[in-house]
Design an enzyme around this catalytic site. Structure first.
Site, PDB file in Angstrom:
ATOM      1  N   HIS A 138      36.528   0.608 -47.538  1.00  0.00           N
ATOM      2  CA  HIS A 138      36.776   0.580 -46.093  1.00  0.00           C
ATOM      3  C   HIS A 138      37.060   2.037 -45.672  1.00  0.00           C
ATOM      4  CE1 HIS A 138      39.185  -0.228 -42.451  1.00  0.00           C
ATOM      5  NE2 HIS A 138      38.688  -1.446 -42.450  1.00  0.00           N
TER       6      HIS A 138
ATOM      7  N   ASP B 132      43.260  -1.068 -53.248  1.00  0.00           N
ATOM      8  CA  ASP B 132      43.332  -1.625 -51.900  1.00  0.00           C
ATOM      9  C   ASP B 132      43.088  -3.128 -52.025  1.00  0.00           C
ATOM     10  OD1 ASP B 132      42.981  -2.502 -49.339  1.00  0.00           O
ATOM     11  OD2 ASP B 132      41.304  -1.176 -48.853  1.00  0.00           O
TER      12      ASP B 132
ATOM     13  N   GLN C  42      41.743  -7.264 -48.917  1.00  0.00           N
ATOM     14  CA  GLN C  42      40.824  -8.406 -48.846  1.00  0.00           C
ATOM     15  C   GLN C  42      41.041  -9.402 -49.975  1.00  0.00           C
ATOM     16  OE1 GLN C  42      38.747  -9.333 -46.501  1.00  0.00           O
ATOM     17  NE2 GLN C  42      38.844  -7.511 -45.210  1.00  0.00           N
TER      18      GLN C  42
ATOM     19  N   LYS D 222      46.114  -9.973 -42.546  1.00  0.00           N
ATOM     20  CA  LYS D 222      44.999 -10.692 -43.159  1.00  0.00           C
ATOM     21  C   LYS D 222      45.504 -11.844 -44.033  1.00  0.00           C
ATOM     22  CE  LYS D 222      42.068  -6.566 -43.432  1.00  0.00           C
ATOM     23  NZ  LYS D 222      41.260  -6.614 -42.225  1.00  0.00           N
TER      24      LYS D 222
ATOM     25  N   CYS E  29      33.637  -1.206 -40.630  1.00  0.00           N
ATOM     26  CA  CYS E  29      34.444  -0.062 -41.075  1.00  0.00           C
ATOM     27  C   CYS E  29      34.020   0.390 -42.470  1.00  0.00           C
ATOM     28  CB  CYS E  29      35.934  -0.359 -41.059  1.00  0.00           C
ATOM     29  SG  CYS E  29      36.547  -0.787 -39.445  1.00  0.00           S
TER      30      CYS E  29
END
Lengths: 406, 140
Positions: free
Chosen positions: A117, A194, A197, A220, A360
């Site tokens: 991202h 990261d 997600q 999220k 993104c």
């Protein structure tokens, strides 16, 4: 629990007639999260860490309780390894500024994947340029995955930092970050995972992964907007300079110098988002009540149903790995001849919410040689009926455009 | 959204899919690129001038039906117009999309470009419709 029952916990689905397939952008909130925020303001609101009075102490407790909860949730060894930020982007910027700028030198390498991202990419462009170090990418293969050879050819002895997304927000590819971390450590690099997600969908254990830093956004994973988490190993965080400076992150301030507060306050300047933290705590409780096993089962079913229904539409092109054990929660697709934005508009007219664009992740979209993609992303409250509505809306869009496609 | 067919109408669809204005000009006098970073719509506009008259306009690029057809229809409307007329039409088009027109009669000067009137009701697509016109503003 099935997704039909779970859906009933989310008031937006009672109030709005919508097929929501954009949880990869932000999830919806269950009633218990909304109630927790209300209760905080109705009963406990004050500035935390400030007042000596009961209300402020309770506000502090509400805030710090979530830190404990997050630490347990991700299995951090110490609660002060959990730093609250406003989102994953801020957490990643904090690492880039406070760790990257001070630890990179000419000749060093930062290695990230082409799937990142922008929030785990643009800060590294900035920091590598500033420090004279080099930014290198690990590219995906024809299965939209990172091969072991690719990983090993890019992460080398002069690699000082590796940034890797756990799950691609465009492709849904699950990266084997545990193996990447192990290999990067062998080469002497620190690794930033990261998990924005992935944490909504699967259990994250920072000690098992052995990541040095980890970042995610609360929104999220059912929490309110504006709260995120940075995890860092205590030893590394202790040696870093603060990112933002001001109130609450100091120890002694003189006219010409300042000593900083210990972890975690050193990285939390100014009045913090207590309502966000309280909501995040309630979101964690909710996820734990449903259970990751149930969430994973629901999503596995819905994802495989969606893939099988999409494969029946010969005008739809999809972009995901054929290895289904490496695929999570999102499906990117296009209809040949229809631009993703037009498709999203037509789907919107059928009350089907998907995302269209570059997500993104412009370097990835460019690498895939696509103008943009449509993306349907799924969460625990999505049902087969939602998939059916998507499929019907896609058929309508295709019929609208078909006579003009030459 | 109720008026989907009014936006994706025959004229807009034809221009977006099969535009005869989509090509390079042989001897363009002015050239300008336009880009919507959030959508990925890209166009390159070319103008051929004869004194203060726009003798020809053409474009290349890629993007959604709204951005591409808006560019193509703009080329049709402005071909043969003076720069002053083109400025006036561009201003009116932008005002129409931003819902700043009170006198419907003013829209007559837009000719076929009036087909985009309903895009004003689609906030997410306003930028797509305006891309070509904002790009042209920089050229004249």
């Amino acid at each position: 629990m099935n997704s039909e029952e779970i859906k009933k916990d989310f008031p937006i689905f009672k109030n709005r007639d919508i097929t929501y397939l954009d949880s990869g952008a932000t999830a919806q909130r269950p009633q218990c999260v909304i109630d927790a925020i209300d209760k905080f303001y109705e009963n406990k609101n004050a500035n935390p860490h400030r007042g000596a009075y009961e209300l402020s102490i309770e506000a502090t407790e509400a805030y710090e309780n979530t830190r404990d909860k997050v630490a347990k949730f991700i299995n951090a060894a110490h609660k002060e390894e959990v730093i609250f930020t406003k989102n994953a982007s801020e957490a990643l910027n904090l690492i880039a500024y406070s760790y990257g700028l001070d630890n990179l030198n000419e000749g060093d390498k930062v290695v990230i994947s082409i799937m990142e991202h922008h929030s785990n990419l643009v800060p590294w462009q900035f920091v590598t340029k500033k420090t004279g170090s080099k930014l290198e990418y690990m590219y995906i293969n024809e299965n939209y995955e990172l091969s072991e050879e690719e990983i090993k050819s890019k992460i080398t002895e002069n690699t000082k930092i590796v940034g890797i997304t756990h799950v691609s927000n465009v492709l849904g590819t699950i990266n084997n970050i545990k193996e990447i971390i192990k290999y990067a450590h062998k080469m002497g690099a620190v690794v930033i995972a990261d998990v924005s997600q992935s944490i909504p969908h699967m259990k994250i254990d920072v000690q098992d992964l052995d990541c040095d830093f980890l970042a995610f956004s609360g929104h999220k994973m059912l929490a309110p907007l504006g709260i995120g988490v940075l995890y860092g190993k205590k030893k590394i965080l202790n040696n870093m300079n603060p990112f933002l400076m001001g109130g609450d992150m100091i120890e002694y301030v003189y006219e010409d110098k300042t000593t900083f507060a210990p972890l975690p306050n050193k990285f939390e300047a100014g009045t913090q988002n207590v309502e966000g933290a309280v909501g995040l705590g309630a979101a964690i409780d909710y996820i734990e009540k449903i259970g990751y096993d149930t969430i994973e089962n629901i999503e596995k079913d819905i994802l495989s149903y969606a893939k099988s229904e999409l494969s029946k539409l010969d005008f739809v092109e999809t972009y995901y790995t054929p290895n289904k054990e490496n695929h999570s929660s999102v499906i990117s697709f296009n209809i040949k001849g229809i631009h993703p934005h037009d498709l999203a508009t037509i789907l919107d007219s059928e009350k089907v919410a998907i995302r269209a664009g570059d997500h993104c992740a412009q370097p990835l979209i460019r690498y895939l040689n696509l103008p943009a993609t449509c993306r349907a992303s799924f969460y625990m409250y999505n049902t087969k009926e939602d998939v059916d509505k998507l499929i019907n809306a896609l058929k309508k869009a295709y019929n609208m455009f078909a006579k003009f496609i030459k | 959204m109720e008026n989907l067919d009014e936006v994706y109408n025959e004229l807009i669809m034809e221009h977006s899919m099969n535009s005869y204005n989509k090509h390079k000009l042989d001897h363009a006098d002015r050239c300008e690129k336009g880009h919507n970073p959030s959508c990925g719509d890209e166009i390159e506009l070319e103008l051929k001038l004869n004194g203060n008259i726009i003798e020809d306009i053409a474009f290349t690029g890629s993007g959604c039906a709204i951005s591409q057809s808006s560019t193509s229809i703009m080329a049709d409307v402005l071909r043969g117009k003076t720069i002053a007329e083109a400025k006036e039409i561009t201003k009116t088009f932008i005002e129409m999309i931003k819902r700043e027109i009170t006198d419907e009669k003013e829209l007559e000067k837009l000719e076929e470009a009036i087909a985009f009137k309903n895009v004003a009701n689609m906030p997410a697509r306003v930028k797509c419709a305006l891309l070509a016109w904002h790009t042209l503003e920089k050229m004249i």
